[in-house]
Write an enzyme that holds these catalytic residues in place. Structure first.
Site, PDB file in Angstrom:
ATOM      1  CE  LYS A  90      -3.938   2.103   0.277  1.00 22.40           C
ATOM      2  NZ  LYS A  90      -3.506   2.803  -0.972  1.00 22.40           N
ATOM      3  CD  GLN A 111       3.337   4.712   2.219  1.00 22.00           C
ATOM      4  OE1 GLN A 111       3.902   5.558   1.551  1.00 22.00           O
ATOM      5  NE2 GLN A 111       2.248   4.974   2.909  1.00 22.00           N
ATOM      6  CE  LYS A 114       4.021   7.555   5.505  1.00 23.61           C
ATOM      7  NZ  LYS A 114       3.693   8.488   4.403  1.00 23.61           N
ATOM      8  CE  LYS A 126       4.753   7.464  -2.329  1.00 22.63           C
ATOM      9  NZ  LYS A 126       4.027   7.984  -1.141  1.00 22.63           N
ATOM     10  N   GLY A 165      -2.878   8.294  -4.174  1.00 18.90           N
ATOM     11  CA  GLY A 165      -2.277   9.553  -4.607  1.00 18.90           C
ATOM     12  C   GLY A 165      -0.990   9.886  -3.871  1.00 18.90           C
ATOM     13  CG  ASP A 166       3.262  10.965  -2.913  1.00 21.32           C
ATOM     14  OD1 ASP A 166       3.185  10.730  -1.699  1.00 21.32           O
ATOM     15  OD2 ASP A 166       4.237  11.586  -3.403  1.00 21.32           O
ATOM     16  CG  ASN A 240      -4.468  15.951  -0.334  1.00 17.62           C
ATOM     17  OD1 ASN A 240      -4.026  15.239   0.564  1.00 17.62           O
ATOM     18  ND2 ASN A 240      -5.765  16.072  -0.566  1.00 17.62           N
TER      19      ASN A 240
HETATM   20  P1  NDP Z   1       0.499  17.796  -4.006  1.00 16.26           P
HETATM   21  O1  NDP Z   1       0.982  17.487  -5.365  1.00 16.26           O
HETATM   22  O2  NDP Z   1      -0.950  17.966  -3.757  1.00 16.26           O
HETATM   23  O3  NDP Z   1       1.215  19.127  -3.464  1.00 16.26           O
HETATM   24  C1  NDP Z   1       2.592  19.203  -3.367  1.00 16.26           C
HETATM   25  C2  NDP Z   1       2.974  20.612  -2.919  1.00 16.26           C
HETATM   26  O4  NDP Z   1       4.364  20.671  -2.679  1.00 16.26           O
HETATM   27  C3  NDP Z   1       2.690  21.662  -3.972  1.00 16.26           C
HETATM   28  O5  NDP Z   1       2.442  22.881  -3.343  1.00 16.26           O
HETATM   29  C4  NDP Z   1       4.008  21.690  -4.747  1.00 16.26           C
HETATM   30  O6  NDP Z   1       4.231  22.884  -5.460  1.00 16.26           O
HETATM   31  C5  NDP Z   1       5.015  21.516  -3.632  1.00 16.26           C
HETATM   32  N1  NDP Z   1       6.211  20.846  -4.160  1.00 16.26           N
HETATM   33  C6  NDP Z   1       6.276  19.623  -4.723  1.00 16.26           C
HETATM   34  N2  NDP Z   1       7.526  19.329  -5.120  1.00 16.26           N
HETATM   35  C7  NDP Z   1       8.250  20.419  -4.803  1.00 16.26           C
HETATM   36  C8  NDP Z   1       9.619  20.728  -4.949  1.00 16.26           C
HETATM   37  N3  NDP Z   1      10.478  19.866  -5.520  1.00 16.26           N
HETATM   38  N4  NDP Z   1      10.022  21.930  -4.479  1.00 16.26           N
HETATM   39  C9  NDP Z   1       9.145  22.810  -3.918  1.00 16.26           C
HETATM   40  N5  NDP Z   1       7.837  22.571  -3.759  1.00 16.26           N
HETATM   41  C10 NDP Z   1       7.409  21.392  -4.182  1.00 16.26           C
HETATM   42  O7  NDP Z   1       1.113  16.670  -3.064  1.00 16.26           O
HETATM   43  P2  NDP Z   1       0.673  16.232  -1.593  1.00 16.26           P
HETATM   44  O8  NDP Z   1       0.199  17.412  -0.826  1.00 16.26           O
HETATM   45  O9  NDP Z   1      -0.175  15.052  -1.729  1.00 16.26           O
HETATM   46  O10 NDP Z   1       2.068  15.726  -1.006  1.00 16.26           O
HETATM   47  C11 NDP Z   1       2.951  16.580  -0.262  1.00 16.26           C
HETATM   48  C12 NDP Z   1       3.895  15.734   0.565  1.00 16.26           C
HETATM   49  O11 NDP Z   1       3.134  14.939   1.488  1.00 16.26           O
HETATM   50  C13 NDP Z   1       4.750  14.724  -0.206  1.00 16.26           C
HETATM   51  O12 NDP Z   1       5.978  14.568   0.474  1.00 16.26           O
HETATM   52  C14 NDP Z   1       3.954  13.436  -0.106  1.00 16.26           C
HETATM   53  O13 NDP Z   1       4.770  12.300  -0.282  1.00 16.26           O
HETATM   54  C15 NDP Z   1       3.448  13.552   1.326  1.00 16.26           C
HETATM   55  N6  NDP Z   1       2.271  12.763   1.671  1.00 16.26           N
HETATM   56  C16 NDP Z   1       1.112  12.823   0.955  1.00 16.26           C
HETATM   57  C17 NDP Z   1       0.008  12.089   1.353  1.00 16.26           C
HETATM   58  C18 NDP Z   1      -1.299  12.187   0.650  1.00 16.26           C
HETATM   59  O14 NDP Z   1      -2.254  11.554   1.109  1.00 16.26           O
HETATM   60  N7  NDP Z   1      -1.434  12.946  -0.414  1.00 16.26           N
HETATM   61  C19 NDP Z   1       0.076  11.195   2.501  1.00 16.26           C
HETATM   62  C20 NDP Z   1       1.308  11.250   3.239  1.00 16.26           C
HETATM   63  C21 NDP Z   1       2.357  11.997   2.808  1.00 16.26           C
HETATM   64  P3  NDP Z   1       4.011  22.906  -7.055  1.00 16.26           P
HETATM   65  O15 NDP Z   1       2.550  22.707  -7.252  1.00 16.26           O
HETATM   66  O16 NDP Z   1       4.530  24.211  -7.488  1.00 16.26           O
HETATM   67  O17 NDP Z   1       4.817  21.745  -7.588  1.00 16.26           O
HETATM   68  O1  2IT Z   2       2.924   8.879   1.529  1.00 20.80           O
HETATM   69  C1  2IT Z   2       1.775   8.421   1.733  1.00 20.80           C
HETATM   70  O2  2IT Z   2       1.495   7.849   2.790  1.00 20.80           O
HETATM   71  C2  2IT Z   2       0.771   8.594   0.688  1.00 20.80           C
HETATM   72  N1  2IT Z   2       1.058   9.198  -0.338  1.00 20.80           N
HETATM   73  C3  2IT Z   2      -0.595   7.989   0.856  1.00 20.80           C
HETATM   74  C4  2IT Z   2      -0.579   6.528   0.504  1.00 20.80           C
HETATM   75  C5  2IT Z   2      -1.926   5.857   0.483  1.00 20.80           C
HETATM   76  O3  2IT Z   2      -1.927   4.673   0.096  1.00 20.80           O
HETATM   77  O4  2IT Z   2      -2.939   6.456   0.837  1.00 20.80           O
END
Ligand code: NDP
Ligand code: 2IT
Length: 444
Positions: A90, A111, A114, A126, A165-166, A240
């Site tokens: 997952k 992961q 976590k 992943k 998603g990620d 997100n």
């Molecule tokens: P999104 O794509 O929704 O948003 C990512 C954000 O981070 C955007 O604002 C983006 O800016 C910025 N960003 C991405 N890459 C870079 C970079 N190289 N330098 C500067 N800014 C950057 O992703 P999420 O919010 O889903 O994910 C954010 C983090 O949280 C990641 O590390 C992800 O692995 C982690 N995560 C996500 C989960 C989820 O459920 N979605 C769960 C657990 C962890 P821009 O749009 O300009 O690229």
């Molecule tokens: O980093 C993370 O934990 C995620 N991007 C969410 C993974 C998931 O299966 O919901």
């Protein structure tokens, strides 16, 4: 040489050019020292750590797609199925030009622990691609997602591997991928999470990661006699995780004064307007530069700057290694007392050390952002029983999971006399369950 040092050395030698993977392995194994040393002969005999750092399977494939002008492009797709000791693989799918095997391996490795910490039956995996959804039309994103899934569908399934998603993969991408999986495999099943509500998604999954960060942060602060209400928070990112962390922090009475994207950052002294942020980012898919049009008091600047703002609590929610030693020094000098990682490994190794040495309360990503994958597991449960739970039901389960998670990592740290070291607590508590399952299942 100790068993841990041997495995770290071998991991670096056997996986050159994967610095993020080395960083994640080093951080986890270093903090497992007391547990591994107590069982060194058995773990060595059973090659427990070698099995832990080597993915069960890694898949790399070509993803050809055609743009709106009729030109063909080829991206690289990945799925790393890291560890299935406690459940089906997952983990999310990252779509970002920086994606390579080392990045996917660091994320897959994190992961494992976590997912174990959620207390739910999910293994670690992943995937993703170096495709950049930014600036592409909906049709181009659809073409990519369909091609990506045409290959990935051979390796995943509701009981084997369930992606989500990620970065760069949101509801739109999950929808296109689900449609293609169903067409090719002829199965309407919970093969992906983060699905739309009309086709098997769960209420509160969109909010879950950001809300979860605030639930565990609130519990940690409460246990240290601190009320989150009235505190100033700086957040990075505007995707997100950031959006729903800001929303929940604001609901809890804190004031979030910053957010950022990869081109710039916003300082809003009155508190970030989360509805404006949703319009800019979720609806219009625009840059953060648009924000002052909604809030004339706010300042937008190009480049990086979130961590220069004086704050009580910092929540990095963008990407790996975005909070450096220099940033940590500025935060500490400005009086920060807590840091919670919304993103995966957003704090560099030396910055993490500095924060811990200065006795700042620090929640590592594998604990702080576990609410997203935990709620994905709740989505899997709802898909299996073909029922939908209410928002309140999912949200209250999420809150309980995050509160229990905090106490598990706190207890694990205390057992090894590392009170308030939640990096060690999270790695140890996550590892213990996985290693128990691995040992019970034999050398496989
Ligand atoms: P999104 O794509 O929704 O948003 C990512 C954000 O981070 C955007 O604002 C983006 O800016 C910025 N960003 C991405 N890459 C870079 C970079 N190289 N330098 C500067 N800014 C950057 O992703 P999420 O919010 O889903 O994910 C954010 C983090 O949280 C990641 O590390 C992800 O692995 C982690 N995560 C996500 C989960 C989820 O459920 N979605 C769960 C657990 C962890 P821009 O749009 O300009 O690229
Ligand atoms: O980093 C993370 O934990 C995620 N991007 C969410 C993974 C998931 O299966 O919901």
């Amino acid at each position: 040489m100790s068993y841990i040092d041997e495995v770290i050395k071998k991991t670096i030698e056997e996986n050159p050019s994967e610095p993020e993977f080395h960083q994640a392995v080093k951080e986890v194994l270093e903090s497992l020292r007391p547990v591994v040393e107590a069982n060194e002969a058995q773990f060595r005999r059973d090659a427990v750590l070698e099995r832990l750092v080597n993915p069960e399977r890694q898949i790399k494939f070509r993803v050809p797609w055609i743009d709106d002008e009729g030109n063909a492009h080829v991206n690289t797709g990945y799925r790393v199925q890291f560890n299935s000791a406690i459940g089906p693989y997952k983990g999310g799918l990252r779509l970002h030009p920086s994606v390579n095997l080392g990045i996917i391996k660091f994320l897959g490795f994190e992961q494992i622990f976590k997912n174990s910490l959620t207390g739910l039956p999910i293994g670690g995996g992943k995937g993703g691609s170096d495709f950049d959804p930014k600036g592409k039309s909906d049709r181009e994103v659809m073409a990519f997602c369909q091609s990506f899934m045409s290959e990935l569908c051979k390796y995943i399934g509701a009981d084997t591997d369930v992606p989500a998603g990620d970065i760069g993969t949101g509801a739109r991408e999950i929808g296109y991928m689900f449609g293609q999986y169903k067409k090719l495999r002829g199965l309407f099943e919970g093969v992906l999470t983060g699905k739309g509500l009309s086709y098997g998604g769960s209420l509160a999954r969109t909010e879950a990661t950001g809300y979860g960060v605030l639930y565990i942060l609130q519990e940690m602060l409460k246990c240290h006699g601190i009320d989150i209400a009235g505190k100033t928070i700086t957040v990075s990112g505007s995707g997100n995780v950031a959006i729903y962390a800001i929303e929940k922090a604001t609901q809890l009475g804190a004031k979030v004064v910053t957010c950022s994207d990869s081109t710039g950052w916003v300082y809003d002294p009155d508190g970030i307007d989360v509805e404006a942020l949703k319009i800019i980012k979720e609806k219009n898919r625009q840059r953060l530069k648009e924000y002052p049009k909604f809030r004339p008091n706010a300042q937008y600047s190009d480049g990086k700057g979130v961590w220069t703002v004086k704050t009580d609590i910092a929540i990095p929610c963008a990407t790996q290694n975005e909070l450096t030693l220099e940033d940590a020094k500025t935060l500490v000098a400005n009086g920060v007392f807590a840091v919670a990682e919304g993103a995966n490994m957003p704090t560099t190794a030396d910055a993490t050390d500095y924060i811990l040495e200065n006795k700042i309360l620090f929640l590592p990503g594998k604990a702080a952002n576990a609410g997203g994958v935990a709620t994905s597991a709740l989505e899997m449960s709802q898909d299996s029983e073909r029922l939908n739970w209410t928002f309140e039901e999912v949200d209250s389960k999420l809150k309980n999971i995050m509160i229990n998670l905090y106490h598990n990592i706190d207890d694990a740290a205390k057992v090894y006399h590392m009170d308030d070291n939640f990096v060690a607590g999270a790695n140890i508590a996550g590892f213990e369950k996985v290693v128990d399952a691995m040992e019970a299942q034999g050398i496989v």
